[in-house]
Design a protein around this motif. Sequence first.
Motif, mmCIF file in Angstrom:
data_model
loop_
_atom_site.group_PDB
_atom_site.id
_atom_site.type_symbol
_atom_site.label_atom_id
_atom_site.label_comp_id
_atom_site.label_asym_id
_atom_site.label_seq_id
_atom_site.Cartn_x
_atom_site.Cartn_y
_atom_site.Cartn_z
ATOM 1 N N LYS A 178 0.824 -1.195 0.000
ATOM 2 C CA LYS A 178 0.000 0.000 0.000
ATOM 3 C C LYS A 178 0.869 1.260 0.000
ATOM 4 O O LYS A 178 0.591 2.223 -0.726
ATOM 5 N N ILE A 179 1.929 1.265 0.804
ATOM 6 C CA ILE A 179 2.814 2.428 0.861
ATOM 7 C C ILE A 179 3.556 2.616 -0.458
ATOM 8 O O ILE A 179 3.690 3.742 -0.973
ATOM 9 N N LYS A 180 4.036 1.524 -1.047
ATOM 10 C CA LYS A 180 4.760 1.625 -2.305
ATOM 11 C C LYS A 180 3.850 2.117 -3.425
ATOM 12 O O LYS A 180 4.268 2.902 -4.277
ATOM 13 N N LEU A 181 2.621 1.668 -3.433
ATOM 14 C CA LEU A 181 1.674 2.141 -4.433
ATOM 15 C C LEU A 181 1.389 3.629 -4.238
ATOM 16 O O LEU A 181 1.273 4.378 -5.218
ATOM 17 N N ALA A 182 1.270 4.058 -2.990
ATOM 18 C CA ALA A 182 1.039 5.476 -2.722
ATOM 19 C C ALA A 182 2.205 6.324 -3.212
ATOM 20 O O ALA A 182 2.009 7.394 -3.812
ATOM 21 N N MET A 183 3.438 5.863 -2.988
ATOM 22 C CA MET A 183 4.608 6.606 -3.457
ATOM 23 C C MET A 183 4.665 6.631 -4.983
ATOM 24 O O MET A 183 5.038 7.644 -5.595
ATOM 25 N N ALA A 184 4.282 5.522 -5.618
ATOM 26 C CA ALA A 184 4.277 5.485 -7.081
ATOM 27 C C ALA A 184 3.235 6.452 -7.641
ATOM 28 O O ALA A 184 3.487 7.146 -8.634
ATOM 29 N N ILE A 185 2.073 6.519 -7.004
ATOM 30 C CA ILE A 185 1.035 7.443 -7.454
ATOM 31 C C ILE A 185 1.490 8.881 -7.295
ATOM 32 O O ILE A 185 1.225 9.740 -8.158
ATOM 33 N N ILE A 186 2.221 9.184 -6.210
ATOM 34 C CA ILE A 186 2.754 10.532 -6.021
ATOM 35 C C ILE A 186 3.748 10.867 -7.133
ATOM 36 O O ILE A 186 3.762 11.987 -7.665
ATOM 37 N N GLY A 187 4.597 9.894 -7.505
ATOM 38 C CA GLY A 187 5.543 10.132 -8.590
ATOM 39 C C GLY A 187 4.838 10.407 -9.902
ATOM 40 O O GLY A 187 5.223 11.325 -10.655
ATOM 41 N N ILE A 188 3.795 9.643 -10.208
ATOM 42 C CA ILE A 188 3.034 9.867 -11.436
ATOM 43 C C ILE A 188 2.344 11.222 -11.398
ATOM 44 O O ILE A 188 2.341 11.970 -12.388
ATOM 45 N N SER A 189 1.768 11.560 -10.253
ATOM 46 C CA SER A 189 1.114 12.866 -10.111
ATOM 47 C C SER A 189 2.117 14.003 -10.274
ATOM 48 O O SER A 189 1.784 15.053 -10.847
ATOM 49 N N SER A 190 3.347 13.808 -9.801
ATOM 50 C CA SER A 190 4.377 14.841 -9.949
ATOM 51 C C SER A 190 4.702 15.092 -11.415
ATOM 52 O O SER A 190 4.863 16.244 -11.840
ATOM 53 N N ILE A 191 4.785 14.011 -12.200
ATOM 54 C CA ILE A 191 5.060 14.165 -13.625
ATOM 55 C C ILE A 191 3.923 14.919 -14.312
ATOM 56 O O ILE A 191 4.145 15.834 -15.117
ATOM 57 N N HIS A 192 2.684 14.543 -13.985
ATOM 58 C CA HIS A 192 1.531 15.234 -14.571
ATOM 59 C C HIS A 192 1.523 16.713 -14.175
ATOM 60 O O HIS A 192 1.229 17.585 -15.006
ATOM 61 N N LEU A 193 1.860 16.991 -12.922
ATOM 62 C CA LEU A 193 1.863 18.375 -12.455
ATOM 63 C C LEU A 193 2.955 19.181 -13.141
ATOM 64 O O LEU A 193 2.752 20.351 -13.508
ATOM 65 N N LEU A 194 4.126 18.572 -13.346
ATOM 66 C CA LEU A 194 5.215 19.262 -14.042
ATOM 67 C C LEU A 194 4.821 19.562 -15.482
ATOM 68 O O LEU A 194 5.089 20.663 -15.998
ATOM 69 N N ARG A 195 4.184 18.615 -16.141
ATOM 70 C CA ARG A 195 3.715 18.859 -17.512
ATOM 71 C C ARG A 195 2.693 19.986 -17.541
ATOM 72 O O ARG A 195 2.689 20.822 -18.453
ATOM 73 N N THR A 196 1.838 20.021 -16.537
ATOM 74 C CA THR A 196 0.834 21.088 -16.468
ATOM 75 C C THR A 196 1.502 22.440 -16.304
ATOM 76 O O THR A 196 1.131 23.420 -16.980
ATOM 77 N N PHE A 197 2.503 22.520 -15.426
ATOM 78 C CA PHE A 197 3.192 23.785 -15.208
ATOM 79 C C PHE A 197 3.901 24.255 -16.477
ATOM 80 O O PHE A 197 3.941 25.454 -16.776
ATOM 81 N N ILE A 198 4.468 23.311 -17.230
ATOM 82 C CA ILE A 198 5.174 23.687 -18.462
ATOM 83 C C ILE A 198 4.188 24.180 -19.517
ATOM 84 O O ILE A 198 4.395 25.217 -20.158
ATOM 85 N N GLU A 199 3.080 23.433 -19.690
ATOM 86 C CA GLU A 199 2.111 23.814 -20.721
ATOM 87 C C GLU A 199 1.352 25.076 -20.352
ATOM 88 O O GLU A 199 0.938 25.835 -21.236
ATOM 89 N N ALA A 200 1.142 25.308 -19.076
ATOM 90 C CA ALA A 200 0.376 26.473 -18.630
ATOM 91 C C ALA A 200 1.281 27.629 -18.240
ATOM 92 O O ALA A 200 0.873 28.517 -17.499
ATOM 93 N N GLY A 201 2.507 27.621 -18.754
ATOM 94 C CA GLY A 201 3.446 28.684 -18.388
ATOM 95 C C GLY A 201 2.999 30.059 -18.843
ATOM 96 O O GLY A 201 3.262 31.061 -18.175
ATOM 97 N N ASN A 202 2.305 30.138 -19.973
ATOM 98 C CA ASN A 202 1.837 31.426 -20.505
ATOM 99 C C ASN A 202 0.351 31.646 -20.239
ATOM 100 O O ASN A 202 -0.329 32.331 -21.000
ATOM 101 N N LEU A 203 -0.118 31.063 -19.147
ATOM 102 C CA LEU A 203 -1.553 31.093 -18.874
ATOM 103 C C LEU A 203 -2.077 32.514 -18.677
ATOM 104 O O LEU A 203 -3.145 32.867 -19.156
#
Length: 208
Positions: free
Chosen positions: A122-147
């Motif tokens: 359960k803990i390892k899955l939670a950490m993996a989900i956080i890593g995936i969410s971090s990648i999605h958030l970084l992509r969002t910040f890059i694409e929304a840079g000129n928001l």
Amino acid sequence: MSMTPETPLPPLGKGRAMQPIPALIFGSRWLQLPLYLGLIVAQCVYVVLFLKELWHLIAHSFDFSEQQIMLVVLGLIDVVMISNLLVMVIVGGYETFVSRLNLNGHPDEPEWLSHVNASVLKIKLAMAIIGISSIHLLRTFIEAGNLGSTSARTTNYTETGVMWQTIIHIVFILSAIGIAYVDKLSNGITPHPAENGHGKQGHGGHAH
């Protein structure tokens, strides 16, 4: 001395036949097998997706800007991390809830599989989900840079959407911290009432 050879025999359960109802209930765990096989098929789909995105990146390597290349690379990393999550669910879940894989001594045995249980998984899955969410958030910040700018560049993101994605990511982090804290409390409480607690106090929850 006669008790020493008798101690390991009961856990084996070789000579005792299970009653029909307990045998049916215990055997129902094999109903999960199609689920894990389905996840293997899903991982094959992610491999195809990865190769497709990689070919797209190679074909447009001279046309894309640095930001576009970065977004595609982050997408590839996202696919890899989701694939890692699938491996953890397939291998760890099957080992924990269905049947032993008997990988002891195998050179490719995952390090975490030797002490895996429902809580560790359960803990390892939670950490993996956080890593995936971090990648999605970084992509969002890059694409929304000129928001907030008035440029002609269009984006699918809004300020409210970026804010909620950030909040959800923080909730993921807090949830993982909460799961780890509860697991730590459980490991701290469990050894005390155990029969063999004298020699396992220093090992916490890694006795098995």
